[in-house]
Enzyme design. Structure first.
Site, PDB file in Angstrom:
ATOM      1  N   LYS A  14       1.149  -1.000   0.003  1.00  0.00           N
ATOM      2  CA  LYS A  14      -0.232   0.467  -0.404  1.00  0.00           C
ATOM      3  C   LYS A  14       1.039   1.421   0.122  1.00  0.00           C
ATOM      4  O   LYS A  14       0.160   1.820  -0.427  1.00  0.00           O
ATOM      5  CB  LYS A  14      -0.663  -0.373   1.553  1.00  0.00           C
ATOM      6  CG  LYS A  14      -2.108  -1.014   1.254  1.00  0.00           C
ATOM      7  CD  LYS A  14      -2.500  -1.350   2.593  1.00  0.00           C
ATOM      8  CE  LYS A  14      -4.048  -1.765   1.981  1.00  0.00           C
ATOM      9  NZ  LYS A  14      -5.059  -1.329   3.067  1.00  0.00           N
ATOM     10  N   GLU A  40      -8.317  -0.400  16.131  1.00  0.00           N
ATOM     11  CA  GLU A  40      -9.285  -1.373  16.536  1.00  0.00           C
ATOM     12  C   GLU A  40     -10.320  -0.341  15.594  1.00  0.00           C
ATOM     13  O   GLU A  40     -10.380   0.248  15.856  1.00  0.00           O
ATOM     14  CB  GLU A  40      -9.447  -1.472  17.847  1.00  0.00           C
ATOM     15  CG  GLU A  40     -10.667  -2.628  17.823  1.00  0.00           C
ATOM     16  CD  GLU A  40     -11.877  -2.679  18.553  1.00  0.00           C
ATOM     17  OE1 GLU A  40     -12.531  -3.326  19.349  1.00  0.00           O
ATOM     18  OE2 GLU A  40     -11.469  -1.991  20.218  1.00  0.00           O
ATOM     19  N   ASP A  69      -9.062   2.226   3.787  1.00  0.00           N
ATOM     20  CA  ASP A  69      -9.692   1.456   4.471  1.00  0.00           C
ATOM     21  C   ASP A  69     -10.704  -0.032   3.085  1.00  0.00           C
ATOM     22  O   ASP A  69     -11.250   0.849   1.843  1.00  0.00           O
ATOM     23  CB  ASP A  69     -10.818   0.744   5.390  1.00  0.00           C
ATOM     24  CG  ASP A  69     -10.982  -0.445   5.817  1.00  0.00           C
ATOM     25  OD1 ASP A  69     -10.719  -1.255   6.038  1.00  0.00           O
ATOM     26  OD2 ASP A  69     -12.348  -0.936   6.106  1.00  0.00           O
ATOM     27  N   GLY A 154      -4.658 -11.362  -1.061  1.00  0.00           N
ATOM     28  CA  GLY A 154      -5.618 -11.537  -0.687  1.00  0.00           C
ATOM     29  C   GLY A 154      -6.821 -12.365  -1.663  1.00  0.00           C
ATOM     30  O   GLY A 154      -6.569 -13.565  -1.907  1.00  0.00           O
ATOM     31  N   TYR A 155      -7.533 -11.693  -1.879  1.00  0.00           N
ATOM     32  CA  TYR A 155      -8.803 -12.937  -2.705  1.00  0.00           C
ATOM     33  C   TYR A 155      -8.677 -12.471  -4.108  1.00  0.00           C
ATOM     34  O   TYR A 155      -9.253 -12.942  -5.343  1.00  0.00           O
ATOM     35  CB  TYR A 155     -10.428 -11.935  -2.378  1.00  0.00           C
ATOM     36  CG  TYR A 155     -10.602 -11.837  -1.440  1.00  0.00           C
ATOM     37  CD1 TYR A 155     -11.254 -13.396  -0.942  1.00  0.00           C
ATOM     38  CD2 TYR A 155     -10.906 -11.410  -0.245  1.00  0.00           C
ATOM     39  CE1 TYR A 155     -12.140 -13.325   0.656  1.00  0.00           C
ATOM     40  CE2 TYR A 155     -11.195 -11.360   1.091  1.00  0.00           C
ATOM     41  CZ  TYR A 155     -11.560 -12.663   1.403  1.00  0.00           C
ATOM     42  OH  TYR A 155     -11.981 -12.489   2.806  1.00  0.00           O
TER      43      TYR A 155
HETATM   44  P1  IMP Z   1      -7.371  -3.253   4.466  1.00  0.00           P
HETATM   45  O1  IMP Z   1      -7.812  -2.060   3.703  1.00  0.00           O
HETATM   46  O2  IMP Z   1      -6.393  -4.028   4.560  1.00  0.00           O
HETATM   47  O3  IMP Z   1      -8.506  -3.565   6.833  1.00  0.00           O
HETATM   48  O4  IMP Z   1      -7.363  -5.736   4.076  1.00  0.00           O
HETATM   49  C1  IMP Z   1      -9.261  -5.524   3.887  1.00  0.00           C
HETATM   50  C2  IMP Z   1      -8.648  -6.395   3.275  1.00  0.00           C
HETATM   51  O5  IMP Z   1      -9.710  -6.863   2.165  1.00  0.00           O
HETATM   52  C3  IMP Z   1      -7.353  -7.538   2.597  1.00  0.00           C
HETATM   53  O6  IMP Z   1      -7.152  -8.094   3.756  1.00  0.00           O
HETATM   54  C4  IMP Z   1      -7.769  -7.844   1.844  1.00  0.00           C
HETATM   55  O7  IMP Z   1      -9.085  -9.749   2.497  1.00  0.00           O
HETATM   56  C5  IMP Z   1      -9.160  -7.409   1.260  1.00  0.00           C
HETATM   57  N1  IMP Z   1      -8.503  -6.440  -0.064  1.00  0.00           N
HETATM   58  C6  IMP Z   1      -8.272  -5.548  -0.410  1.00  0.00           C
HETATM   59  N2  IMP Z   1      -7.640  -4.765  -1.098  1.00  0.00           N
HETATM   60  C7  IMP Z   1      -7.485  -6.282  -1.671  1.00  0.00           C
HETATM   61  C8  IMP Z   1      -6.929  -6.529  -2.689  1.00  0.00           C
HETATM   62  O8  IMP Z   1      -6.585  -5.413  -3.646  1.00  0.00           O
HETATM   63  N3  IMP Z   1      -7.207  -7.453  -3.491  1.00  0.00           N
HETATM   64  C9  IMP Z   1      -7.213  -8.481  -3.081  1.00  0.00           C
HETATM   65  N4  IMP Z   1      -7.668  -8.594  -1.394  1.00  0.00           N
HETATM   66  C10 IMP Z   1      -8.051  -7.735  -1.564  1.00  0.00           C
END
Ligand code: IMP
Length: 198
Positions: A14, A40, A69, A154-155
């Site tokens: 990021k 949190e 987020d 991730g996904y």
């Molecule tokens: P956070 O924004 O770091 O809290 O992440 C949120 C969650 O959303 C991540 O852990 C992934 O599970 C999913 N996520 C967010 N952006 C992506 C992406 O670009 N690719 C795949 N998964 C994502």
């Protein structure tokens, strides 16, 4: 005049994306400013969570703080897992388990109806308390049953983009960045920063 921005994330991917788009500014990591806290994320929307993170970190330093987020929204599941994407199927479960749990939940949904998208909210808080927010969506996707590709996180392996004929994991970083939710949100934020002459 805005010059330094603290990126309130411990995710190096990021930070890299933020540096690339907000290249006119000096982007500092939390480690650079000696902050290590676990905020949190108890908001109900991406926007609330981005604000909570930016606000908590801005209390610890006298610099502009940018937090994000993001998550996956699946239409057939009413937008789930959404803000719970990272905690879906258990906070500590590996993505292989999250992905197979998702496939199980969607097993009766025909492939063409497995529409999904990623969403991202950003919140920049300035030392004087001003708040600038922006949101972005990824290109539309279809969730595959089985993972494809090696890149990303991730996904990404099950997020298939019909317009490109590839999953996010089959795209190069440049290809994914061009259609990603974080990129869209960062560009919208940059527009607001420039528009407000910050
Ligand atoms: P956070 O924004 O770091 O809290 O992440 C949120 C969650 O959303 C991540 O852990 C992934 O599970 C999913 N996520 C967010 N952006 C992506 C992406 O670009 N690719 C795949 N998964 C994502």
């Amino acid at each position: 005049m805005l010059s330094k921005i603290v990126a309130a994330t411990t995710n190096p991917g990021k930070v890299r994306e933020i540096k690339k788009i907000l290249s006119d500014y000096e982007i500092l990591s939390l480690a650079d400013v000696g902050i290590s806290v676990d905020v949190e994320e108890n908001g109900e929307t991406f926007r609330e969570n981005a604000y909570i993170k930016a606000y908590e970190i801005s209390k610890l330093c006298n610099l502009p703080v940018l937090a994000d987020d993001s998550g996956l929204e699946v239409e057939a599941l009413g937008g789930r897992p959404g803000v719970y994407s990272a905690r879906y199927a258990g906070e500590d479960s590996p993505y292989s388990v999250k992905i197979s749990t998702l496939a199980e939940e969607l097993k009766d949904v025909p492939e063409l109806e497995r529409r999904a998208r990623f969403a991202c909210a950003l919140c920049l808080i300035l030392p004087d308390g001003r708040k600038i927010e922006a949101q972005g969506l990824s290109c539309p996707g279809i969730l595959l049953e089985a993972p494809r590709g090696e890149n990303g996180f991730g996904y990404d392996p099950v997020f298939y983009c019909p317009d490109y004929g590839k999953t996010f994991s089959e795209m190069s970083m440049e290809e994914k960045n061009a259609v990603s939710h974080r990129n869209a949100a960062l560009l919208a934020l940059l527009n607001k920063i420039k528009g407000e002459n910050l």
